[in-house]
Design a protein around this motif. Structure first.
Motif, short mmCIF file in Angstrom:
data_model
loop_
_atom_site.label_atom_id
_atom_site.label_comp_id
_atom_site.label_asym_id
_atom_site.label_seq_id
_atom_site.Cartn_x
_atom_site.Cartn_y
_atom_site.Cartn_z
N ARG A 49 10.05 -4.07 -1.83
CA ARG A 49 9.52 -3.41 -3.00
C ARG A 49 8.05 -3.77 -3.13
O ARG A 49 7.66 -4.91 -2.82
N GLY A 50 7.23 -2.82 -3.57
CA GLY A 50 5.82 -3.12 -3.77
C GLY A 50 5.59 -3.84 -5.10
O GLY A 50 6.31 -3.61 -6.08
N VAL B 15 2.78 -0.65 -2.86
CA VAL B 15 2.49 -1.87 -2.11
C VAL B 15 1.13 -2.43 -2.55
O VAL B 15 0.17 -1.67 -2.73
N LEU B 16 1.08 -3.74 -2.75
CA LEU B 16 -0.18 -4.40 -3.07
C LEU B 16 -0.80 -4.88 -1.76
O LEU B 16 -0.17 -5.61 -1.00
N GLY B 17 -2.01 -4.41 -1.46
CA GLY B 17 -2.71 -4.83 -0.24
C GLY B 17 -3.52 -6.09 -0.49
O GLY B 17 -3.78 -6.46 -1.63
N ILE B 18 -3.95 -6.73 0.60
CA ILE B 18 -4.62 -8.03 0.46
C ILE B 18 -5.99 -7.88 -0.20
O ILE B 18 -6.39 -8.74 -0.99
N ASN B 19 -6.68 -6.76 0.09
CA ASN B 19 -7.99 -6.57 -0.55
C ASN B 19 -7.86 -6.42 -2.06
O ASN B 19 -8.62 -6.99 -2.83
N SER B 20 -6.86 -5.63 -2.46
CA SER B 20 -6.66 -5.41 -3.88
C SER B 20 -6.20 -6.70 -4.55
O SER B 20 -6.63 -7.04 -5.65
N ASN C 275 -6.94 -9.74 -3.67
CA ASN C 275 -8.10 -10.64 -3.80
C ASN C 275 -9.05 -10.18 -4.88
O ASN C 275 -9.46 -10.96 -5.73
N GLN D 198 6.79 -8.99 -0.98
CA GLN D 198 7.10 -7.56 -1.06
C GLN D 198 8.07 -7.15 0.04
O GLN D 198 8.94 -6.31 -0.17
N LEU D 199 7.88 -7.75 1.21
CA LEU D 199 8.78 -7.45 2.32
C LEU D 199 10.17 -8.00 2.04
O LEU D 199 11.18 -7.35 2.32
N LEU E 92 1.65 -12.04 0.24
CA LEU E 92 2.18 -10.71 -0.06
C LEU E 92 3.52 -10.46 0.59
O LEU E 92 4.12 -9.40 0.41
N ALA E 93 4.02 -11.45 1.35
CA ALA E 93 5.26 -11.23 2.08
C ALA E 93 6.45 -11.05 1.12
O ALA E 93 7.48 -10.50 1.50
#
Lengths: 509, 313
Positions: B282-283, B14-19, B21, B277-278, B274-275
């Motif tokens: 899949r990430g 999963v790609l997080g919002i911090n990463s 940015n 991914q949902l 990032l939605a």
């Protein structure tokens, strides 16, 4: 990209710790300038009624021991004259004057800094033969009783005397006749004097002391204890229980010469109370004194050199970066929703003058009014800048009304409303409205609650005095804060809220 | 517990919002190139130069003085879309389906008076909907008639296909289907459905609606999975070409399929959400890493990158 950021953070941390170490090691700054428990305020309040002649009140004052430094000493004597004299090691303050039958209020206040001192040296203090004016027969008795004591080492001797005070006479094994005679002496001179006589007869210097226990409390009469010299230091014996004090550093001796801590002649003391209280705030004055007289570069460039009215500002300002750091932490690592970055910090600053409850109440009240007006305004289709101006005007009108209402109700907090950041409030109203329109009421309320929560946290942090002081004494800590901020800026891990958001993805192998 | 949860997200790629940015947006998207995606007028010009089709533009309004003349010029068109050049999140967009005596009829059947319409444009110009709040321009362009492929699973509005492109390689895609709740808009946070599209085949798979997993459209009741998206390879090529158009390494490309004109580039987004991914369950991170490792293998042309993506994702 990661490495230079970490490197920069390390350099900043190093810079901060070097400056800090220099101040602590070379300039002798305390590492924890706000450490509580070592600065105490001692207050003595007395009401004195005079007689026909001159009234003279003698109070034993603190400052008679090594390791005590005055930060502040204030004496108010009313119409009486004040003079200071010494009796042995004791400082005696004497208030005197012709006050007649009316009551005169006398006040003494001192803030003392206690440095731990080791009383070194083995020489016993000068013998003080003031404790027990016994007659010959009585002295003989004391000698007989202490016969078995002289063979013991000083510490054991003290233990035995303590046991005797606690009604355990076994090692001394007096005869019934002697014991009865001893009871008479105790009745005649009081237990402290009798015990002093006993220990002096056995060759141990001793003295009767009146003083206070350092703690937050008020007492109408000082404590009385007996100090016995064990060859190195005074041991404290409680005459009532026969116990030896385990924490002598918590006791503040006032009158060590056997005389009471408060005496009066030519009048009466109608009320007297001694107060001790922990002092955290005034601690910095000590550093202020030091910085004022030091020629060191870091001392000359110290914030203590600023005029006091500006010092207060900087005590707060230095903590604002921490507030920003908290906002960054809660947003980037937890995932708190907030209105903007600075809004919670600015709110926290404003809460300092309005108070937390009033601040939050006023804030949510104006937000509600603003939102309602903004809703009505939306039908008019005003252009951006004029529309914002209307909201701004509304906010100012609300401030004015609140201040006027506060004036009538006599609430200062409501009059301090003018210090709330009105520009931020205006923008929050606009963003709140847009958020409600675009993402729904729930999301908007969540964001508002998140902002409020962060501003409360930030408020408590910037109001925390020990932290204010620490940053005030060591402003280089800001470099360390910046280092943490940089590291936070390179935090690319997940936010706590993302565990929930992507929980469906995490379940997959 | 928290570490375990982080670990699971990491394992799922999963790609997080911090990463996103710090590593992707700041790492791949130079600030100086942002106007190319934030300003739709500029995006269209650049796209045309690269022969990437976009909805035909009727007018652009850049000054308040032009609004008066607009009414006359619009006589020739019954249907059109008004949008701010620098708008974000679909705000400020008005779809006009026809006209009545008192004004224009919007997509949802509402009638807007001429005065209100002019006011809306002047609002756009004053920057209400723009990302930075600065002065903006309004674009009047052709209304898209969506290809019937998604008509069974959309309620009003125009479904759009979002393809995330990393260093010119399409890495993940979804189609955003308007619902009654989203008022015909194709924005996920307004209640549109996001249905993942398998990149290799162009067939829809799983879907999310307001962060819940769904299999059927809430308004039409039809299944949202198993739909073959037409022109799929052309759309992938258009998406890949945006790397040449903008120079930005991490982009969200929004495309719509017109029943007459085929796929059209609607807009580009330098901060794609990032939605996706949902929607795909899949990430993103694993695929982005795959692209990073394969960089030597990927040649300079968009065609080769699409080819590589079709083989790998």
């Amino acid at each position: 990209v990661k490495r230079p950021a970490v490197l920069l953070a390390l350099i900043l941390l190093l810079l901060a710790s070097c400056l800090l170490a220099y101040r602590v090691i070379r300039l002798g700054y305390p590492l924890f300038p706000a450490a509580p428990g070592r600065t105490w305020q001692i207050t003595i309040d007395a009401l004195v009624r005079g007689g026909k002649g001159e009234t003279s009140l003698s109070l034993a004052l603190p400052g008679n021991q090594a390791g005590q430094t005055f930060i502040e000493e204030k004496i108010s004597s009313g119409t009486m004259k004040f003079s200071l004299s010494r009796e042995g090691p004791d400082r005696i303050g004497v208030w005197s004057g012709f006050i007649g039958p009316r009551e005169e209020e006398i006040r003494y206040r001192a803030i003392l800094f206690f440095r731990p001192v080791r009383i070194a040296g083995t020489t016993p203090p000068a013998a003080q033969d003031i404790s027990a004016p016994l007659d010959r027969a009585e002295q003989e008795l004391a000698r007989r009783l202490s016969r078995n004591l002289s063979r013991l080492a000083p510490r054991a001797r003290i233990k035995t005397i303590a046991a005797a005070v606690g009604a355990q006479w076994k090692p001394l094994s007096p005869t019934d006749q002697d014991f009865q005679a001893w009871r008479k002496i105790v009745e005649k001179y009081g237990l402290p004097a009798a015990v002093c006589a006993l220990s002096q007869a056995s060759g141990l210097p001793s003295r009767r002391v009146e003083g206070l226990r350092l703690g937050d409390g008020i007492t109408a009469g000082p404590l009385v204890w007996i100090e016995l010299w064990n060859g190195r230091t005074w041991e404290i014996l409680w005459p009532e229980t026969g116990e030896i004090e385990k924490k002598p550093e918590n006791l503040l001796p006032l009158a060590t010469g056997g005389s009471p801590a408060a005496r009066i002649s030519g009048g009466e003391i109608s009320d007297i109370r001694w107060m001790t209280g922990r002092e955290v705030v005034s601690h910095w004055r000590l550093h202020f004194e030091r910085a004022q007289h030091s020629a060191h570069l870091l001392d000359r460039w110290s914030l203590f050199r600023l005029p006091p009215e500006f010092q207060q500002t900087f005590r707060i300002l230095l903590l604002v970066p921490i507030g920003a750091l908290i906002v960054g932490f809660l947003r980037n690592m937890i995932g708190f929703p907030t209105f903007g970055i600075f809004m919670p910090v600015l709110m926290a600053l404003a809460f300092r003058s309005t108070g937390l409850i009033y601040g939050l109440g006023i804030f949510s009240g104006i937000l509600l009014i603003g939102y309602t007006v903004r809703l009505l305004l939306d039908r008019l289709h005003l252009l951006l800048v004029p529309r914002m101006s209307v909201i701004l005007t509304l906010v100012i009108v609300c401030f004015t009304m609140l201040a006027l209402a506060g004036n009538i109700a006599g609430l200062r907090q409501m009059m301090a409303v003018g210090l709330l950041p009105f520009v931020i409030l205006t923008m929050v109203i606009e963003r709140f409205f847009v958020l409600v329109e675009e993402s729904g009421v729930a999301e908007a309320l969540q964001t508002a609650a998140g902002s409020a929560a962060i501003s409360i946290i930030a408020y408590y942090i910037i109001s925390w005095e020990p932290l204010q002081l620490t940053f005030f004494v060591f402003p280089e800590l800001l470099a360390a804060v910046a280092a943490v901020q940089i590291l936070l800026g390179r935090y690319t891990g997940y936010r706590l809220s993302e565990i929930f958001r992507f929980r469906k993805l995490g379940g997959q192998p | 517990l928290i570490w375990k949860a982080f670990r699971r997200l990491k394992d799922a790629g999963v790609l997080g919002i911090n990463s996103r940015n710090a590593d992707y947006i700041m790492g791949c998207n130079p600030r100086s190139l942002f106007p190319r995606v934030d300003n739709k007028i500029l995006t269209k010009k650049l796209a045309q130069a690269h022969r990437v089709p976009t909805p035909p533009v009727y007018f652009t309004v850049e000054q308040h003085g032009d609004i008066a003349g607009l009414q006359k010029a619009l006589q020739a068109h019954d249907e059109f879309v008004v949008k701010p050049a620098r708008g974000s999140g679909g705000s400020g967009i008005v779809l006009v389906k026809g006209r009545s005596d008192s004004g224009y009829i919007t997509q949802s059947g509402e009638v807007i008076s001429i005065g209100r319409f002019s006011h809306h444009i002047s609002e756009i110009l004053s920057g209400i909907f723009s990302l930075s709040g600065l002065e903006d321009a309004a674009i009047v362009e052709a209304l898209i008639h969506p290809d019937p492929v998604f008509s069974s699973v959309s309620f009003l509005g125009v479904p759009d296909v979002r393809i995330v492109v990393y260093r010119g390689v399409p890495v993940m895609s979804m189609v955003r289907l308007p619902t009654r709740a989203s008022d015909g808009k194709a924005n996920l946070h307004r209640g549109a459905i996001g249905a993942g599209i398998e990149l290799a085949s162009g067939v829809t798979t799983s879907a999310v609606h307001l962060s819940r997993t769904i299999s059927h459209h809430p308004d039409t009741g039809n299944p949202v999975d198993g739909i073959q998206v037409p022109y799929w390879e052309k759309m992938l090529w258009m998406a890949a070409e945006t790397y040449e158009i903008t120079g930005l390494g991490y982009l969200g490309v929004d495309l719509a399929i017109d029943r007459d004109l085929g796929p059209l580039l609607l807009e580009l987004n330098a901060r794609p959400g990032l939605a996706i991914q949902l929607a795909n369950r899949r990430g993103l991170k694993k695929r982005l890493d795959l692209v990073d490792r394969a960089s030597a293998e990927i040649s300079a042309t968009p065609e080769a990158r699409v080819d590589w993506a079709l083989r790998n994702f």
